[in-house]
Motif scaffolding. Structure first.
Motif, short mmCIF file in Angstrom:
data_model
loop_
_atom_site.label_atom_id
_atom_site.label_comp_id
_atom_site.label_asym_id
_atom_site.label_seq_id
_atom_site.Cartn_x
_atom_site.Cartn_y
_atom_site.Cartn_z
N ALA A 224 -7.57 9.82 -5.18
CA ALA A 224 -6.99 8.49 -5.05
C ALA A 224 -7.54 7.75 -3.83
O ALA A 224 -8.07 8.36 -2.90
N GLU A 225 -7.40 6.42 -3.84
CA GLU A 225 -7.69 5.63 -2.65
C GLU A 225 -6.52 5.81 -1.68
O GLU A 225 -5.37 5.50 -2.02
N VAL A 226 -6.82 6.30 -0.49
CA VAL A 226 -5.75 6.61 0.46
C VAL A 226 -6.13 6.15 1.86
O VAL A 226 -7.31 6.03 2.20
N ASP A 227 -5.10 5.90 2.65
CA ASP A 227 -5.25 5.74 4.08
C ASP A 227 -4.72 7.01 4.73
O ASP A 227 -3.72 7.59 4.28
N ILE A 228 -5.38 7.43 5.79
CA ILE A 228 -5.02 8.67 6.49
C ILE A 228 -4.81 8.36 7.96
O ILE A 228 -5.59 7.63 8.58
N ALA A 229 -3.75 8.92 8.52
CA ALA A 229 -3.55 8.87 9.98
C ALA A 229 -3.42 10.29 10.50
O ALA A 229 -2.74 11.12 9.89
N VAL A 230 -4.08 10.55 11.59
CA VAL A 230 -3.93 11.83 12.29
C VAL A 230 -3.25 11.54 13.62
O VAL A 230 -3.80 10.81 14.46
N HIS A 231 -2.07 12.07 13.77
CA HIS A 231 -1.31 11.90 15.02
C HIS A 231 -1.36 13.19 15.84
O HIS A 231 -1.49 14.29 15.28
N HIS A 232 -1.16 13.03 17.14
CA HIS A 232 -1.09 14.21 18.00
C HIS A 232 -0.28 13.87 19.24
O HIS A 232 0.02 12.69 19.51
N LEU A 233 0.08 14.90 19.98
CA LEU A 233 0.63 14.71 21.32
C LEU A 233 -0.08 15.68 22.25
O LEU A 233 0.03 16.89 22.08
N ALA A 234 -0.84 15.11 23.19
CA ALA A 234 -1.60 15.90 24.16
C ALA A 234 -2.48 16.93 23.45
O ALA A 234 -2.63 18.06 23.92
#
Length: 281
Positions: A224-234
Motif C-alpha cells: 500500500a501507499e503509506v507514510d512512515i514515522a520513526v520516533h525515538h527518545l535519546a
C-alpha cells in the motif's frame, strides 16, 4: 461561500514545525511536571530534559491542558477567519486532553468537532495532515472530520522500550502489566490497540526486538501507499538506521519522518524508546 475549517491539535502529535506553520494548525501543549515546576511541552521543556531527569530518577509526571487553553485556541481560529474547527487529539484512554477539548468546545463561539483519534505521535500527526488537506480542498466541518477519522482508522503504531518501568509508574500500560514479572528478562514490543498500550511480543534482546519491529512495520505496510514515522527518545543512533532500512524495504513509502518524541510521551516511555508508525494513505 465555502466554510473555512481550522485545525487544532495537541503537542503529542509531534508534527514538524514547518507543517504546523504551512497549514496554520493550532497546537495546544500538554504539561510536564518536574518537581515543583509545571512546564509546557515543546516550549519550556525538551525531550533531553526529560531523559536526563528520568535517568537521575527524578519525579516526572504529565498533565493535560486545561479547557481554557483549548478555548483560547478556538477563539484564535475564529479571529483568524475560521467558521468551524476540527480539534484532533491523542487517545482518551491515555490522557484527559480529549475531555478538556470537549469541555471547551461546548461554549466555543463557533462549531467545533472534537475527535478522539485513539492514537498518539505521528499516528495522530498524519490524521491532522489528512484533515488539513481536506480543509484546503474546501471540505466542510463533516468532511474534514471524516478525513481525519478515516486516516485514524487505518493507522498503527508499534514500539520497543528498554524497560516497562516508566510505563508502569505512569499507569499507562494496561494489559502490559502481564509482562512486568519478566520485564528484566525480556525486551517488550508493544502496540496501540483500541487507544490503549498493549503487549505485542516478548523478545530476548534489544537487537532482536528492533529487527522484529522492522519486520512488523514492513508486513503492516505491505504494497500500500503509506507514510512512515520513526520516533525515538535519546536513541537517534537506532532510529536513523531503522528508517533507512524501512525506506529500502517498503515499496509504497511516500513520506518518511524521523523525530524524537516530545517530553510528555518521553516521560512515560523513558530513554531508549524506538517506535514505528504506519499510516496508509
Amino acid at each position: 461561500m465555502p466554510v473555512h475549517v481550522a485545525l487544532v491539535t495537541d503537542s503529542t502529535a509531534y508534527l514538524p514545525q514547518d507543517a504546523v506553520d504551512r497549514h496554520r494548525i493550532g497546537v495546544v501543549p500538554l504539561s510536564v511536571v518536574m518537581g515543583d515546576e509545571v512546564l509546557a511541552e515543546g516550549i519550556e521543556v525538551s525531550p533531553k530534559d526529560v531523559a536526563q531527569a528520568l535517568r537521575a530518577r527524578r519525579s516526572v509526571t504529565t498533565s493535560r491542558p486545561n479547557p481554557e487553553s483549548f478555548a483560547a485556541a478556538y477563539r484564535a481560529a475564529a479571529e483568524a477567519g475560521a467558521d468551524a474547527v476540527v480539534s484532533l487529539h491523542l487517545s482518551a484512554e491515555l490522557s484527559g486532553t480529549y475531555e478538556a477539548a470537549q469541555l471547551a468546545a461546548e461554549s466555543a463561539g463557533l462549531p467545533v468537532r472534537v475527535v478522539d483519534t485513539r492514537l498518539v505521535g505521528m499516528a495522530l500527526g498524519y490524521c491532522v495532515l489528512a484533515a488539513a488537506a481536506a480543509a484546503e480542498d474546501g471540505g466542510d466541518l463533516e468532511e474534514v472530520a471524516a478525513a481525519a477519522e478515516k486516516r485514524a482508522g487505518s493507522a498503527t503504531g508499534y514500539f520497543y522500550v528498554d524497560t516497562l518501568e516508566y510505563l508502569r509508574r505512569g499507569g499507562r500500560i494496561g494489559a502490559a502489566r502481564a509482562l512486568l514479572g519478566s520485564a528484566l528478562a525480556v525486551k517488550p514490543l508493544l502496540h496501540l490497540s483500541g487507544g490503549r498500550i498493549e503487549p505485542l511480543e516478548k523478545v530476548r534482546t534489544a537487537s532482536r526486538a528492533i529487527a522484529r519491529l522492522e519486520e512488523i512495520a514492513v508486513e503492516q505496510a505491505g504494497e500500500a501507499e503509506v507514510d512512515i514515522a520513526v520516533h525515538h527518545l535519546a536513541a537517534e543512533d537506532r532510529a536513523e538506521p531503522l528508517a533507512e532500512r524501512l525506506r529500502a524495504r517498503i515499496p509504497g513509502l511516500r513520506d518518511l519522518y524521523v523525530g524524537e518524541v516530545g517530553a510528555v510521551i518521553g516521560a512515560h516511555v523513558g530513554p531508549g524508546l524506538l517506535a514505528v508508525v504506519v499510516s496508509p494513505r
